[in-house]
Write an enzyme that holds these catalytic residues in place. Structure first.
Site, PDB file in Angstrom:
ATOM      1  CB  CYS A  35      34.486  27.141  40.915  1.00  0.00           C
ATOM      2  SG  CYS A  35      36.123  26.417  40.654  1.00  0.00           S
ATOM      3  CB  SER A  78      34.067  38.435  32.786  1.00  0.00           C
ATOM      4  OG  SER A  78      35.132  37.559  33.051  1.00  0.00           O
ATOM      5  CG  HIS A  83      32.575  39.729  41.668  1.00  0.00           C
ATOM      6  ND1 HIS A  83      32.493  38.381  41.939  1.00  0.00           N
ATOM      7  CD2 HIS A  83      32.858  39.838  40.348  1.00  0.00           C
ATOM      8  CE1 HIS A  83      32.735  37.707  40.815  1.00  0.00           C
ATOM      9  NE2 HIS A  83      32.957  38.571  39.842  1.00  0.00           N
ATOM     10  CB  CYS A 142      41.791  29.652  40.946  1.00  0.00           C
ATOM     11  SG  CYS A 142      41.381  30.337  39.340  1.00  0.00           S
ATOM     12  CD  GLU A 187      35.386  34.214  43.855  1.00  0.00           C
ATOM     13  OE1 GLU A 187      35.468  34.293  42.609  1.00  0.00           O
ATOM     14  OE2 GLU A 187      36.356  33.874  44.569  1.00  0.00           O
ATOM     15  CG  ASN A 199      38.286  35.596  34.503  1.00  0.00           C
ATOM     16  OD1 ASN A 199      38.888  35.347  33.476  1.00  0.00           O
ATOM     17  ND2 ASN A 199      36.984  35.325  34.647  1.00  0.00           N
TER      18      ASN A 199
HETATM   19  O1  0O3 Z   1      34.482  36.062  38.825  1.00  0.00           O
HETATM   20  P1  0O3 Z   1      34.401  36.483  37.379  1.00  0.00           P
HETATM   21  O2  0O3 Z   1      33.613  37.757  37.237  1.00  0.00           O
HETATM   22  O3  0O3 Z   1      35.713  36.515  36.725  1.00  0.00           O
HETATM   23  O4  0O3 Z   1      33.498  35.326  36.710  1.00  0.00           O
HETATM   24  P2  0O3 Z   1      33.415  34.706  35.278  1.00  0.00           P
HETATM   25  O5  0O3 Z   1      33.786  35.665  34.228  1.00  0.00           O
HETATM   26  O6  0O3 Z   1      32.071  34.077  35.182  1.00  0.00           O
HETATM   27  O7  0O3 Z   1      34.527  33.584  35.246  1.00  0.00           O
HETATM   28  C1  0O3 Z   1      34.460  32.438  36.022  1.00  0.00           C
HETATM   29  C2  0O3 Z   1      35.082  32.643  37.376  1.00  0.00           C
HETATM   30  C3  0O3 Z   1      34.235  32.244  38.523  1.00  0.00           C
HETATM   31  C4  0O3 Z   1      33.112  31.583  38.376  1.00  0.00           C
HETATM   32  C5  0O3 Z   1      34.625  32.581  39.896  1.00  0.00           C
HETATM   33  O8  0O3 Z   1      35.936  32.233  40.148  1.00  0.00           O
HETATM   34 FE1  SF4 Z   2      37.180  28.081  39.512  1.00  0.00          FE
HETATM   35 FE2  SF4 Z   2      39.287  29.605  38.987  1.00  0.00          FE
HETATM   36 FE3  SF4 Z   2      37.572  29.076  37.095  1.00  0.00          FE
HETATM   37 FE4  SF4 Z   2      36.884  30.653  39.113  1.00  0.00          FE
HETATM   38  S1  SF4 Z   2      38.414  31.075  37.543  1.00  0.00           S
HETATM   39  S2  SF4 Z   2      35.646  29.056  38.198  1.00  0.00           S
HETATM   40  S3  SF4 Z   2      37.996  29.679  40.804  1.00  0.00           S
HETATM   41  S4  SF4 Z   2      38.874  27.563  38.154  1.00  0.00           S
END
Ligand code: 0O3
Ligand code: SF4
Length: 317
Positions: free
Chosen positions: A102, A229, A130, A201, A132, A231
């Protein structure tokens, strides 16, 4: 015929797909159209089994590491971002790769690099293990990024120079928990540099705000999303903290624990940034089967963010 009990269904807005997830899924779909199957994807493109299964059925092959991919097929890096060593290895093997990180995660990578160039050591606020966090920490050499997960990690931080520090964060953290960690960092290291607040974000922020508005009115709350996930899990916690007595994560309608919901007159529903709307509709339909449902939208923001796919995906084969 038995009459169904009335139920107010509060539906959070915004919910579900964010611009980064939308873009990442499009990249895999376009790659399959452009290069045919198989297209390899390093890590789940986004953390959702339904999305991954759908892409797998179209010819995507999901792997955890690059050494599971052949040299002669395209590989996509997931939306969560990758350490610098990953594209370096792909280039070394002369692989065709597309980075679906992203742009808002890439922005944090660039921030960390800029601080490093200015001679600052970085503190990353995030969850250990994680993808990220691994990706962002992996933008810099080992030892240049220290991880903190909670305020209680701050006193133990062993920094090189307390005057030459900066912090960055994961994009999907709890706004409130992160504010506590930032406060602890600023208290111990008054000259620490960083973003105005954190790097969470717009999508994470908006989904948490909607839950805060909805949760106090709902007898129970369900978050559509996957257990891995980050978030989505934060939305469950935010709901519970905002005063909702029962807040649960469900991947699909089949996961709903109806006994736990016995006697409710209202339910709040939202979805994590990686959960498709079709699954939200499946959950709503399951409530319609059992209750006389009245939907009330709880809208706290409107979103119109869209990210372009990389140029290589826009060119025809
Ligand atoms: O980072 P998260 O575990 O929330 O990832 P998801 O569920 O795939 O959601 C998208 C968020 C992302 C790609 C990193 O910001
Ligand atoms: Fe991008 Fe935010 Fe979605 Fe993650 S949650 S993929 S940082 S827009």
């Amino acid at each position: 015929m038995t009459t169904r009990p009335p139920l107010t269904l509060y539906l959070a807005a915004p919910r579900g797909f964010c611009a980064g997830v939308d873009r990442a899924i499009k990249i895999v779909e376009l790659a399959l159209q452009k290069w045919g199957a198989p297209v390899y994807v390093r890590h789940e493109i986004v953390h959702n089994k339904f999305v991954v299964d759908d892409l797998r059925a179209k010819g995507a092959v999901f792997v955890e590491e690059l050494d599971e991919c052949p040299d002669d097929r395209p590989v996509i890096f997931s939306a969560h971002g990758v350490p610098k060593s990953v594209p370096a290895e792909a280039a070394n093997r002369q692989m065709l790769y597309v980075d679906a990180t992203c742009p808002l995660v890439s922005k944090v990578h660039i921030e960390a690099e800029r601080h490093h160039e200015n001679g600052l050591q970085i503190v990353m606020i995030g969850h250990a293990g994680h993808p990220e966090t691994i990706g962002t920490m992996g933008q810099l050499p080992d030892g240049e990024v220290l991880l903190v997960e909670t305020p209680s990690d701050v006193p133990a931080l062993d920094v090189r120079d307390p005057e030459r520090l900066a912090f960055v964060t994961q994009t999907t953290l709890s706004i409130d928990d992160t504010a506590d960690i930032v406060a602890a960092l600023r208290a111990r290291f008054p000259s620490i540099k960083g973003p105005h607040k954190e790097d969470i974000c717009y999508a994470t922020t908006n989904r948490q705000e909607a839950v805060k508005a909805m949760a106090p009115h709902a007898d129970a709350m369900l978050v559509v999303g996957a257990p891995n996930s980050s978030n989505s899990r934060r939305l469950v916690e935010v709901g519970a903290k905002a005063g909702c007595g029962y807040s649960q994560l469900v991947q699909r309608a089949g996961d709903i624990d109806w006994r736990a919901l016995d006697g409710i007159a209202s339910i709040g529903i939202t979805a994590g940034a990686s959960a498709p709307e079709v699954l939200v509709n499946e959950v709503i339909d399951a409530f319609r089967d059992r209750y006389d449902v009245t939907i009330e939208l709880v809208e706290t923001a409107q979103e119109n963010v869209e990210f372009k796919v990389p140029r290589v995906m826009r060119e025809t084969a």
